[in-house]
Design an enzyme around this catalytic site. Structure first.
Site, PDB file in Angstrom:
ATOM      1  N   ASP A  12      -1.586  -6.043   1.705  1.00  0.00           N
ATOM      2  CA  ASP A  12      -2.279  -5.049   0.878  1.00  0.00           C
ATOM      3  C   ASP A  12      -3.786  -4.972   1.146  1.00  0.00           C
ATOM      4  OD1 ASP A  12       0.050  -6.327  -0.327  1.00  0.00           O
ATOM      5  OD2 ASP A  12      -0.250  -4.995  -2.032  1.00  0.00           O
ATOM      6  N   HIS A  28       1.450   1.350  -6.731  1.00  0.00           N
ATOM      7  CA  HIS A  28       0.269   2.208  -6.942  1.00  0.00           C
ATOM      8  C   HIS A  28       0.279   3.444  -6.039  1.00  0.00           C
ATOM      9  CE1 HIS A  28      -1.630  -0.464  -9.776  1.00  0.00           C
ATOM     10  NE2 HIS A  28      -1.605  -1.482  -8.919  1.00  0.00           N
TER      11      HIS A  28
END
Length: 266
Positions: free
Chosen positions: A8, A68
């Protein structure tokens, strides 16, 4: 086949680490495929078109996402037209834009890259275990190598996915928890496994957010606005894979971790 997977990318520091070190990693390992998780690149939540292009320009071939994915409204303008950008495949198919997996040609080898999201402590979306069976029924006939970014909260759910798909996937690589785990291995039937690839972003903070805000939340239990810092030391985490293109089985998985304490070595 040589593959680099980057965990990430978090905010501006993550962007800096990616653009600085991914080209160096590609020079060192000479991967034929590079996959980057970009779901946190826009100040910790979501992605924009410009930042998606930044990841590709840094050297990624495929960009994966997570819970997200849709935090920035701008993504609705481009996700359907970008085959290199994939979101969790177990979002409801009829109502969710974008795609949950993609294929890419690497020389004479067709590679499938899949993105799935876990359900424990996350949104109760479609069953990822049933979804992987459906996707593999389509991809196994045409892909020699298949990778999965499993974006999930708990170690147990990630381990379950690894064992469930052992021998059917080339690699199951966990994302989301932002802390790199030390359990990289090749499972008995040939699937490379890593519970979490770790985060690419701030080094002296907490999961990419300002540590003072996170500590305040724990001390007071009051609502606190979390923020991603824009300056300070960074880290880049992920892994390097070698995969047999004939069998689709992994031959090697090696952690990548670049921090102020562990600089990149030639």
């Amino acid at each position: 086949m040589r593959v680099i997977f980057i965990g990430d990318v978090m905010g501006e520091i993550g962007q800096q680490m990616l653009t600085t070190y991914l080209p160096k990693l590609k020079s060192k390992y000479r991967p034929q495929l590079t996959v980057v998780n970009g779901e946190n690149i826009a100040r910790g939540k979501g992605i924009t078109r410009a930042l998606y292009k930044l990841i590709l320009q840094a050297g990624a071939d495929v960009v994966t996402m997570g819970n997200h994915t849709f935090d920035k409204d701008e993504i609705f303008d481009f996700i359907d037209s970008e085959p290199k950008l994939i979101r969790p495949a177990n979002y409801p198919a009829k109502t969710t834009p974008g795609r949950g997996f993609t294929t890419i040609k690497v020389n004479q080898t067709t590679v499938g890259v899949i993105n799935l999201q876990g359900r424990v402590f996350l949104d109760n979306i479609d069953d990822p275990f049933a979804k992987i069976d459906t996707i593999l029924a389509e991809l196994q006939a045409k892909c020699q190598v298949i990778l999965l970014d499993f974006h999930a909260e708990t170690t147990s759910e990630k381990l379950a996915m690894g064992w469930y798909t052992d021998g059917r996937l080339s690699a199951v690589l966990g994302t989301h928890t932002h802390v790199q785990t030390n359990d990289a291995r090749i499972l008995p039937e040939g699937t490379a496994y890593l519970t979490d690839a770790g985060m690419t972003g701030p080094y002296n903070e907490i999961l990419g957010m300002r540590r003072d805000r996170v500590i305040e939340r724990f001390r007071t239990n009051l609502p606190t606005r979390f923020e991603t810092p824009t300056s300070g030391p960074g880290q880049l985490n992920g892994c390097y894979l070698e995969i047999d293109e004939q069998t689709g089985h992994a031959k090697q998985i090696k952690l990548i971790s670049i921090t102020p304490d562990r600089p990149l070595m030639d």
